[in-house]
Design a protein around this motif. Structure first.
Motif, PDB file in Angstrom:
ATOM      1  N   SER A   1     -41.379   4.333 -14.099  1.00 11.52           N
ATOM      2  CA  SER A   1     -40.348   4.523 -13.090  1.00 11.52           C
ATOM      3  C   SER A   1     -38.931   4.402 -13.623  1.00 11.52           C
ATOM      4  O   SER A   1     -37.972   4.328 -12.861  1.00 11.52           O
ATOM      5  CB  SER A   1     -40.543   3.512 -11.957  1.00 11.52           C
ATOM      6  N   PHE A   2     -38.783   4.419 -14.962  1.00  6.93           N
ATOM      7  CA  PHE A   2     -37.434   4.221 -15.491  1.00  6.93           C
ATOM      8  C   PHE A   2     -37.315   4.798 -16.901  1.00  6.93           C
ATOM      9  O   PHE A   2     -38.196   4.613 -17.744  1.00  6.93           O
ATOM     10  CB  PHE A   2     -37.102   2.724 -15.512  1.00  6.93           C
ATOM     11  N   SER A   3     -36.177   5.473 -17.139  1.00 11.21           N
ATOM     12  CA  SER A   3     -35.888   5.985 -18.471  1.00 11.21           C
ATOM     13  C   SER A   3     -34.390   5.871 -18.728  1.00 11.21           C
ATOM     14  O   SER A   3     -33.583   5.910 -17.789  1.00 11.21           O
ATOM     15  CB  SER A   3     -36.316   7.444 -18.602  1.00 11.21           C
ATOM     16  N   THR A   4     -34.044   5.706 -19.990  1.00  8.59           N
ATOM     17  CA  THR A   4     -32.633   5.662 -20.382  1.00  8.59           C
ATOM     18  C   THR A   4     -32.374   6.627 -21.522  1.00  8.59           C
ATOM     19  O   THR A   4     -33.249   6.890 -22.353  1.00  8.59           O
ATOM     20  CB  THR A   4     -32.212   4.256 -20.832  1.00  8.59           C
ATOM     21  N   LEU A   5     -31.164   7.134 -21.552  1.00 10.64           N
ATOM     22  CA  LEU A   5     -30.661   7.935 -22.660  1.00 10.64           C
ATOM     23  C   LEU A   5     -29.394   7.244 -23.146  1.00 10.64           C
ATOM     24  O   LEU A   5     -28.464   7.034 -22.362  1.00 10.64           O
ATOM     25  CB  LEU A   5     -30.350   9.361 -22.217  1.00 10.64           C
ATOM     26  N   LYS A   6     -29.378   6.878 -24.416  1.00  9.79           N
ATOM     27  CA  LYS A   6     -28.266   6.117 -24.955  1.00  9.79           C
ATOM     28  C   LYS A   6     -27.563   6.913 -26.046  1.00  9.79           C
ATOM     29  O   LYS A   6     -28.221   7.582 -26.864  1.00  9.79           O
ATOM     30  CB  LYS A   6     -28.769   4.782 -25.514  1.00  9.79           C
ATOM     31  N   ILE A   7     -26.249   6.843 -26.041  1.00  9.76           N
ATOM     32  CA  ILE A   7     -25.444   7.464 -27.092  1.00  9.76           C
ATOM     33  C   ILE A   7     -24.583   6.362 -27.700  1.00  9.76           C
ATOM     34  O   ILE A   7     -23.815   5.701 -27.017  1.00  9.76           O
ATOM     35  CB  ILE A   7     -24.528   8.581 -26.535  1.00  9.76           C
TER      36      ILE A   7
ATOM     37  N   ILE B   1     -39.521  10.768  -9.941  1.00  8.35           N
ATOM     38  CA  ILE B   1     -40.282  10.744  -8.707  1.00  8.35           C
ATOM     39  C   ILE B   1     -41.601  10.015  -8.941  1.00  8.35           C
ATOM     40  O   ILE B   1     -42.276  10.242  -9.960  1.00  8.35           O
ATOM     41  CB  ILE B   1     -40.530  12.179  -8.194  1.00  8.35           C
ATOM     42  N   SER B   2     -41.941   9.146  -8.034  1.00  6.85           N
ATOM     43  CA  SER B   2     -43.159   8.367  -8.162  1.00  6.85           C
ATOM     44  C   SER B   2     -44.377   9.282  -8.248  1.00  6.85           C
ATOM     45  O   SER B   2     -44.529  10.218  -7.454  1.00  6.85           O
ATOM     46  CB  SER B   2     -43.298   7.443  -6.945  1.00  6.85           C
ATOM     47  N   GLY B   3     -45.233   9.003  -9.249  1.00  2.00           N
ATOM     48  CA  GLY B   3     -46.443   9.809  -9.423  1.00  2.00           C
ATOM     49  C   GLY B   3     -46.307  10.926 -10.444  1.00  2.00           C
ATOM     50  O   GLY B   3     -47.310  11.475 -10.900  1.00  2.00           O
ATOM     51  N   HIS B   4     -45.069  11.260 -10.800  1.00  2.00           N
ATOM     52  CA  HIS B   4     -44.875  12.266 -11.834  1.00  2.00           C
ATOM     53  C   HIS B   4     -45.150  11.662 -13.207  1.00  2.00           C
ATOM     54  O   HIS B   4     -44.823  10.502 -13.466  1.00  2.00           O
ATOM     55  CB  HIS B   4     -43.449  12.808 -11.784  1.00  2.00           C
ATOM     56  N   ASN B   5     -45.759  12.476 -14.099  1.00  2.00           N
ATOM     57  CA  ASN B   5     -46.139  11.939 -15.407  1.00  2.00           C
ATOM     58  C   ASN B   5     -45.340  12.543 -16.565  1.00  2.00           C
ATOM     59  O   ASN B   5     -45.543  12.174 -17.708  1.00  2.00           O
ATOM     60  CB  ASN B   5     -47.639  12.132 -15.655  1.00  2.00           C
ATOM     61  N   SER B   6     -44.464  13.494 -16.260  1.00  2.00           N
ATOM     62  CA  SER B   6     -43.617  14.071 -17.311  1.00  2.00           C
ATOM     63  C   SER B   6     -42.152  13.870 -16.947  1.00  2.00           C
ATOM     64  O   SER B   6     -41.765  14.044 -15.784  1.00  2.00           O
ATOM     65  CB  SER B   6     -43.881  15.576 -17.475  1.00  2.00           C
ATOM     66  N   LEU B   7     -41.371  13.505 -17.953  1.00  2.00           N
ATOM     67  CA  LEU B   7     -39.943  13.293 -17.733  1.00  2.00           C
ATOM     68  C   LEU B   7     -39.165  13.990 -18.838  1.00  2.00           C
ATOM     69  O   LEU B   7     -39.546  13.926 -20.012  1.00  2.00           O
ATOM     70  CB  LEU B   7     -39.609  11.790 -17.724  1.00  2.00           C
ATOM     71  N   PHE B   8     -38.091  14.648 -18.444  1.00  2.00           N
ATOM     72  CA  PHE B   8     -37.289  15.449 -19.363  1.00  2.00           C
ATOM     73  C   PHE B   8     -35.824  15.031 -19.271  1.00  2.00           C
ATOM     74  O   PHE B   8     -35.321  14.753 -18.194  1.00  2.00           O
ATOM     75  CB  PHE B   8     -37.378  16.932 -18.992  1.00  2.00           C
ATOM     76  N   TRP B   9     -35.163  15.026 -20.399  1.00  2.00           N
ATOM     77  CA  TRP B   9     -33.709  14.879 -20.455  1.00  2.00           C
ATOM     78  C   TRP B   9     -33.105  16.193 -20.963  1.00  2.00           C
ATOM     79  O   TRP B   9     -33.497  16.690 -22.025  1.00  2.00           O
ATOM     80  CB  TRP B   9     -33.282  13.736 -21.376  1.00  2.00           C
ATOM     81  N   TYR B  10     -32.145  16.727 -20.192  1.00  2.00           N
ATOM     82  CA  TYR B  10     -31.443  17.949 -20.567  1.00  2.00           C
ATOM     83  C   TYR B  10     -29.948  17.659 -20.666  1.00  2.00           C
ATOM     84  O   TYR B  10     -29.415  16.779 -20.001  1.00  2.00           O
ATOM     85  CB  TYR B  10     -31.640  19.043 -19.508  1.00  2.00           C
ATOM     86  N   ARG B  11     -29.280  18.492 -21.455  1.00  2.00           N
ATOM     87  CA  ARG B  11     -27.818  18.452 -21.531  1.00  2.00           C
ATOM     88  C   ARG B  11     -27.316  19.835 -21.177  1.00  2.00           C
ATOM     89  O   ARG B  11     -27.838  20.850 -21.677  1.00  2.00           O
ATOM     90  CB  ARG B  11     -27.363  18.072 -22.939  1.00  2.00           C
TER      91      ARG B  11
ATOM     92  N   ALA C   1     -37.144   9.833  -2.507  1.00  2.00           N
ATOM     93  CA  ALA C   1     -35.710  10.055  -2.658  1.00  2.00           C
ATOM     94  C   ALA C   1     -35.401  11.088  -3.718  1.00  2.00           C
ATOM     95  O   ALA C   1     -34.252  11.443  -3.909  1.00  2.00           O
ATOM     96  CB  ALA C   1     -35.028   8.740  -3.006  1.00  2.00           C
ATOM     97  N   GLY C   2     -36.379  11.567  -4.441  1.00  2.00           N
ATOM     98  CA  GLY C   2     -36.119  12.494  -5.510  1.00  2.00           C
ATOM     99  C   GLY C   2     -35.796  11.763  -6.799  1.00  2.00           C
ATOM    100  O   GLY C   2     -35.895  10.540  -6.893  1.00  2.00           O
ATOM    101  N   VAL C   3     -35.398  12.525  -7.816  1.00  2.00           N
ATOM    102  CA  VAL C   3     -35.018  11.937  -9.088  1.00  2.00           C
ATOM    103  C   VAL C   3     -33.622  11.324  -8.939  1.00  2.00           C
ATOM    104  O   VAL C   3     -32.697  11.999  -8.469  1.00  2.00           O
ATOM    105  CB  VAL C   3     -35.026  12.993 -10.207  1.00  2.00           C
TER     106      VAL C   3
ATOM    107  N   LEU D   1     -27.243   6.197 -19.983  1.00  2.00           N
ATOM    108  CA  LEU D   1     -27.532   6.952 -18.768  1.00  2.00           C
ATOM    109  C   LEU D   1     -28.925   6.550 -18.291  1.00  2.00           C
ATOM    110  O   LEU D   1     -29.837   6.364 -19.106  1.00  2.00           O
ATOM    111  CB  LEU D   1     -27.481   8.454 -19.047  1.00  2.00           C
ATOM    112  N   ARG D   2     -29.076   6.490 -16.982  1.00  2.00           N
ATOM    113  CA  ARG D   2     -30.316   5.983 -16.407  1.00  2.00           C
ATOM    114  C   ARG D   2     -30.972   6.997 -15.490  1.00  2.00           C
ATOM    115  O   ARG D   2     -30.281   7.796 -14.854  1.00  2.00           O
ATOM    116  CB  ARG D   2     -30.046   4.686 -15.644  1.00  2.00           C
ATOM    117  N   CYS D   3     -32.307   6.902 -15.404  1.00  2.00           N
ATOM    118  CA  CYS D   3     -33.054   7.858 -14.591  1.00  2.00           C
ATOM    119  C   CYS D   3     -34.276   7.187 -13.989  1.00  2.00           C
ATOM    120  O   CYS D   3     -35.018   6.479 -14.681  1.00  2.00           O
ATOM    121  CB  CYS D   3     -33.490   9.040 -15.445  1.00  2.00           C
ATOM    122  N   LYS D   4     -34.468   7.437 -12.696  1.00  2.00           N
ATOM    123  CA  LYS D   4     -35.695   7.022 -12.017  1.00  2.00           C
ATOM    124  C   LYS D   4     -36.411   8.288 -11.567  1.00  2.00           C
ATOM    125  O   LYS D   4     -35.909   9.009 -10.692  1.00  2.00           O
ATOM    126  CB  LYS D   4     -35.364   6.144 -10.817  1.00  2.00           C
TER     127      LYS D   4
END
Lengths: 115, 114
Positions: free
Chosen positions: A73-79, A26-36, A2-4, A21-24
């Motif tokens: 499979s899950f990341s959050t960004l909190k403010i 792509i399965s199998g990816h090992n790097s995750l980035f948060w951008y603004r 389904a993509g990110v 803010l929540r992020c799932k």
């Protein structure tokens, strides 16, 4: 795949409130980035994870911002607390870092408005 | 640190005109280079890439050649369409502490009129 996947797509909150803010990725990816993304600053890298471990958070603007990646499979960004100047589009992206540069796959973003 | 500089927009063209969007980069080592496109309300998506000097990336009529001697990766298209209207981002990816980190330019808005 389904993509990110990011949620919510839109968030309107009052100044001083906590925003998550929540992020799932792509399965199998090992790097995750948060951008603004803002008109003034363009696309800014806030933090990135490799194999669920935060590697560099030097782009996080203030201590009010925090990010976690409890599993692959899950990341959050909190403010907390949010401020009007935090209004922006926040993107999560993931990629597979495996000895060569590959493309980053982006979610559709969360448009945050702090009033 | 690594950086990408691309021409300021907006770029406004008539349909079937030739497009060039300039991009130069600064990086240590030999990064991979990318062009991404962002349509309104969406995230960035890969348009094309090149992984080593003199490589040419191409997709949907767009092309860009990795020029190491001029540290450039200019985007070109021979005949633009209204549907190409979007924001285009030049990016590089270089290894840093075990990951390949994408670094983006500011983006160039393209507006194509019928």
């Amino acid at each position: 795949d389904a993509g990110v996947i990011q949620s919510p797509r839109h968030e309107v909150t009052e100044m001083g409130q906590e925003v998550t803010l929540r992020c799932k990725p792509i399965s199998g990816h090992n790097s995750l980035f948060w951008y603004r993304q803002t008109m003034m600053r363009g696309l800014e890298l806030l933090i990135y994870f490799n194999n669920n471990v935060p590697i560099d958070d030097s782009g996080m603007p203030e201590d009010r911002f925090s990010a976690k990646m409890p599993n692959a499979s899950f990341s959050t960004l909190k403010i907390q607390p949010s401020e009007p100047r935090d209004s922006a589009v926040y993107f999560c992206a993931s990629s597979l870092s495996a000895g060569t540069a590959t493309e980053a796959f982006f979610g559709q973003g969360t448009r945050l408005t702090v009033v | 640190g690594d950086s990408v500089t691309q021409m300021e927009g907006p770029v406004t063209l008539s349909e079937e005109a030739f497009l060039t969007i300039n991009c130069t980069y600064t990086a240590t080592g030999y990064p991979s280079l990318f062009w991404y496109v962002q349509y309104p309300g969406e995230g960035l998506q890969l348009l094309l890439k090149a992984t080593k000097a003199d490589d040419k990336g191409s997709n949907k009529g767009f092309e860009a050649t990795y020029r190491k001697e001029t540290t450039s990766f200019h985007l070109e298209k021979g005949s633009v369409q209204v549907s190409d209207s979007a924001v285009y981002f030049c990016a590089l990816s270089a290894p840093r502490r075990g990951s390949y980190i994408p670094t983006f330019g500011r983006g160039t808005s393209l507006i194509v009129h019928p």
